[in-house]
Design a protein around this motif. Structure first.
Motif, short mmCIF file in Angstrom:
data_model
loop_
_atom_site.label_atom_id
_atom_site.label_comp_id
_atom_site.label_asym_id
_atom_site.label_seq_id
_atom_site.Cartn_x
_atom_site.Cartn_y
_atom_site.Cartn_z
N ALA A 1 1.45 -1.44 0.04
CA ALA A 1 0.15 -0.82 -0.31
C ALA A 1 0.92 1.50 0.00
O ALA A 1 1.82 1.46 0.27
CB ALA A 1 -0.95 -0.50 0.94
N VAL B 1 -1.65 -1.17 -4.29
CA VAL B 1 -3.01 -0.57 -4.07
C VAL B 1 -2.55 0.38 -2.92
O VAL B 1 -1.97 0.98 -2.38
CB VAL B 1 -3.05 -1.78 -3.03
N GLU B 2 -3.24 2.01 -3.96
CA GLU B 2 -2.92 3.29 -2.98
C GLU B 2 -4.59 3.80 -3.12
O GLU B 2 -5.45 3.04 -3.18
CB GLU B 2 -3.07 4.45 -4.62
N THR C 1 -3.47 3.71 4.40
CA THR C 1 -2.35 2.84 3.70
C THR C 1 -2.12 1.88 5.42
O THR C 1 -2.31 1.06 4.86
CB THR C 1 -1.16 3.37 3.45
N ALA D 1 -5.04 -0.68 5.86
CA ALA D 1 -5.45 -1.51 4.81
C ALA D 1 -4.05 -2.56 5.20
O ALA D 1 -4.64 -3.76 5.33
CB ALA D 1 -4.92 -1.02 3.68
N ALA E 1 -3.57 -4.92 2.41
CA ALA E 1 -2.41 -5.51 1.56
C ALA E 1 -1.21 -5.68 3.09
O ALA E 1 -1.66 -6.47 4.64
CB ALA E 1 -1.76 -3.67 1.85
N VAL F 1 3.11 -1.07 4.32
CA VAL F 1 3.15 0.05 3.52
C VAL F 1 4.66 0.39 3.41
O VAL F 1 5.08 0.54 4.46
CB VAL F 1 2.05 0.74 4.86
#
Length: 236
Positions: free
Chosen positions: A127, A146-147, A154, A157, A163, A166
């Protein structure tokens, strides 16, 4: 530090700035310890303290304005504020759209945070905040990216399992390590340049004024003391 990747097509230069006016200092207000909103609802952090001191040395009246990261450069150019002081790295790409003062911090390394020290970013989902140099780095490696719009998302996530890790500035991730089992990986990336203030290309006098104030803080040691206090980067 974070680096916005922008198309210049929609950016139209607006009117310049007169030093007799109040300087509006634009920041994100969502990236501790660089800048954040405190319990009193005010801009706080390293860049608030730095910006106030720079304005004092430059004998300027300054006010603070917050703006979301993904539109922070367009809104400078369109005249919604007069500077960007938001942990923004000086890059050749940005310099095509705006000007920068000299750097007020050296580069801050980018780090990974995950729920396990065994996570391999290259083999997982990473992320990053959208339109940052970290997002660009992950994409350039061919990894799964993944943004999210904000740095907090982030981290969330990773906590939720969306995710595996990060990637962000180490100084920001230092504020979340240890919560909910989050750990920092040993691997780090040097992908940022020094951080400076952004100004419109038409505001050369304002740029020179802040350059002189930054240099005075470097010369008397107060800038390094501020960097150490807030732990945002290594010192000069």
């Amino acid at each position: 530090m974070k680096k916005l990747i922008l198309s210049t097509a929609a950016l139209a230069l607006s009117a310049g700035f007169a030093l007799a006016d109040t300087v509006r200092m634009g920041t994100e207000g969502a990236y501790a310890p660089w800048n954040f909103i405190n319990d009193a609802g005010e801009v706080d952090g390293f860049e608030r303290e730095l910006g106030d001191e720079l304005c004092k040395r430059a004998e300027l009246e300054c006010t603070w304005v917050t703006n979301e990261w993904d539109s922070i450069i367009p809104n400078l150019v369109s005249g919604n504020y007069d500077t960007i002081i938001a942990g923004m790295s000086i890059t050749a790409e940005r310099d095509e759209v705006i000007d920068f003062t000299q750097a007020y911090t050296p580069p801050d390394p980018s780090a990974y945070v995950a729920l396990s020290a065994d996570v391999d970013p290259a083999g997982g989902i990473v992320a990053a905040q959208a339109a940052t140099i970290q997002a660009g780095f992950i994409a350039a490696q061919g990894w799964t990216l993944v943004e999210f719009a904000t740095p907090e998302e982030t981290v969330a996530a990773v906590r939720s399992g969306e995710a595996d890790a990060v990637l962000a500035d180490k100084s920001f991730l230092d504020t979340v390590v240890g919560s909910d089992g989050l750990v920092m990986l040993e691997r780090m990336e040097q992908i940022g340049g020094g951080v400076g203030m952004g100004v419109r290309e038409s505001d050369g006098e304002l740029k020179a004024t802040f350059d002189a104030a930054i240099q005075s803080m470097k010369d008397d040691g107060t800038l390094n003391a501020l960097i150490t206090k807030w732990e945002v980067a290594s010192t000069f």
